[in-house]
Design an enzyme around this catalytic site. Structure first.
Site, PDB file in Angstrom:
ATOM      1  N   ARG A   1      25.709  -0.028 -15.088  1.00 18.67           N
ATOM      2  CA  ARG A   1      26.874  -0.880 -15.380  1.00 18.67           C
ATOM      3  C   ARG A   1      28.011  -0.106 -16.045  1.00 18.67           C
ATOM      4  O   ARG A   1      28.776  -0.654 -16.838  1.00 18.67           O
ATOM      5  CB  ARG A   1      26.455  -2.084 -16.253  1.00 18.67           C
ATOM      6  CG  ARG A   1      25.420  -2.979 -15.573  1.00 18.67           C
ATOM      7  CD  ARG A   1      25.930  -3.576 -14.279  1.00 18.67           C
ATOM      8  NE  ARG A   1      24.915  -4.351 -13.600  1.00 18.67           N
ATOM      9  CZ  ARG A   1      24.177  -3.913 -12.564  1.00 18.67           C
ATOM     10  NH1 ARG A   1      24.343  -2.680 -12.095  1.00 18.67           N
ATOM     11  NH2 ARG A   1      23.279  -4.687 -11.995  1.00 18.67           N
TER      12      ARG A   1
ATOM     13  N   SER B   1      25.205 -12.543 -14.272  1.00 19.43           N
ATOM     14  CA  SER B   1      24.265 -12.148 -15.323  1.00 19.43           C
ATOM     15  C   SER B   1      25.008 -11.990 -16.640  1.00 19.43           C
ATOM     16  O   SER B   1      26.004 -11.269 -16.718  1.00 19.43           O
ATOM     17  CB  SER B   1      23.575 -10.836 -14.956  1.00 19.43           C
ATOM     18  OG  SER B   1      22.783 -10.996 -13.804  1.00 19.43           O
TER      19      SER B   1
ATOM     20  N   GLU C   1      26.720  -8.229 -20.679  1.00 21.27           N
ATOM     21  CA  GLU C   1      27.280  -7.624 -19.480  1.00 21.27           C
ATOM     22  C   GLU C   1      28.677  -8.153 -19.244  1.00 21.27           C
ATOM     23  O   GLU C   1      29.506  -7.499 -18.615  1.00 21.27           O
ATOM     24  CB  GLU C   1      26.379  -7.937 -18.279  1.00 21.27           C
ATOM     25  CG  GLU C   1      26.747  -7.199 -17.024  1.00 21.27           C
ATOM     26  CD  GLU C   1      25.698  -7.321 -15.937  1.00 21.27           C
ATOM     27  OE1 GLU C   1      26.042  -7.754 -14.822  1.00 21.27           O
ATOM     28  OE2 GLU C   1      24.528  -6.993 -16.202  1.00 21.27           O
TER      29      GLU C   1
END
Length: 306
Positions: free
Chosen positions: A180, A230, A300
């Site tokens: 990420r 998410s 996230e």
């Protein structure tokens, strides 16, 4: 000294000079997948690398905060909005082309558009990205991934621009992809476009794989509700959804925000949620998961302060 309203006007005049769309007092709830957030002072939609660079540079010179926004599928803005400039890289920078085994897409193109272009050209490798709701720029920025694939697996090069208007192209290890993250995370270099190196495949098989993955998404994720996908990154040694569920938090609510009963790593807007509701629920989940399992969950989602 220039007053704040004159600074905002200067941004609008520059946008007008470049033929860019702009909106004053634009509600951010209309531009984020959570469907929450107050108004920004001005939203501008660059239509080229040059206009993107000029707008960011002027905002910096005027000491105005600015935020680069794609499809808003990974962002949470406060209920009081954003005092500054939202630079919305979207449909005005969304061209996609195919040459040989390479799909090239501008930063504002939805991933779904790039996936369709690959399918139409009989190119395989992007199937995992089908259904990810972000733009190409946002996906590259955070090395988006799903079902065993990530951007780092298919991106061959990325073009970006800095605030001085210098165009740069990076490829290979210089992209610094990680979980990420990429070299652009936290950088002032702004993604303009990316190229994906794919392999020839049978269109029927490619479509079948895309349909299969979309069916899995629909069965396992609460796509019927507004969310930002998410909520938390995968903790080392486990999965966010699992530790949240093991902490007894599935279905937990704060106002109109809820930990999804279908997938515990999704916080959803069940209707009427505010950004404050979502933030409070994020804090509650992190606190209780830490107390009950010892895992420290990292968001996230990009939480954008006023």
């Amino acid at each position: 000294m220039m007053i704040y309203s004159d600074k905002i006007k200067s941004i609008s005049l520059l946008a007008k000079d470049y033929g860019c769309r702009y909106y004053m007092d634009e509600p951010l709830s209309a531009h984020t997948t959570f469907r929450v957030g107050g108004k920004c002072d001005i939203m501008v939609c660059p239509n080229s690398a040059e206009s993107l660079a000029k707008l960011a540079k002027l905002a910096g010179e005027l000491e105005l905060k600015y935020f680069i926004l794609g499809n808003g599928s990974n962002a949470l803005f406060s209920d009081s909005g954003y005092r500054g400039v939202i630079i919305s890289v979207g449909e005005d920078m969304s061209q996609v082309s195919v040459s040989g085994g390479t799909v090239t897409a501008c930063a504002g193109a939805l991933l779904s558009k790039a996936c369709r272009a690959a399918l139409d050209a009989g190119l395989s490798g992007m199937e995992f990205a089908w259904g990810i709701p972000g733009t190409v720029g946002g996906a590259v920025y955070m090395n988006a991934g799903a079902y065993g694939g990530e951007m780092k697996d298919i991106v061959s090069s990325v073009t970006c621009v800095d605030k001085d208007g210098n165009l740069k192209t990076y490829g290979g290890e210089s992209l610094k992809f990680d979980y990420r993250r990429s070299r652009f995370t936290g950088s002032d270099e702004m993604i303009v476009g990316a190229s994906f190196e794919l392999t020839p495949g049978d269109p029927d098989e490619i479509r079948s794989k895309m349909d299969e993955l979309m069916a899995r998404r629909k069965s396992r994720q609460p796509l019927e509700y507004p969310s930002a996908g998410s909520t938390f990154k995968r903790p080392e040694g486990s999965y966010a959804g699992l530790v949240i569920e093991n902490s007894g938090l599935k279905g937990c609510t704060v106002g109109g925000a809820q930990v999804s009963e279908k997938h515990a790593n999704f916080i959803i807007n069940r209707g009427g949620a505010t950004a404050s509701d979502i933030l409070e629920l994020i804090k509650k989940v992190r606190r209780e998961v830490k107390e009950k399992t010892g895992y420290s969950l990292e968001c996230e989602i990009k939480i954008v302060d006023e």
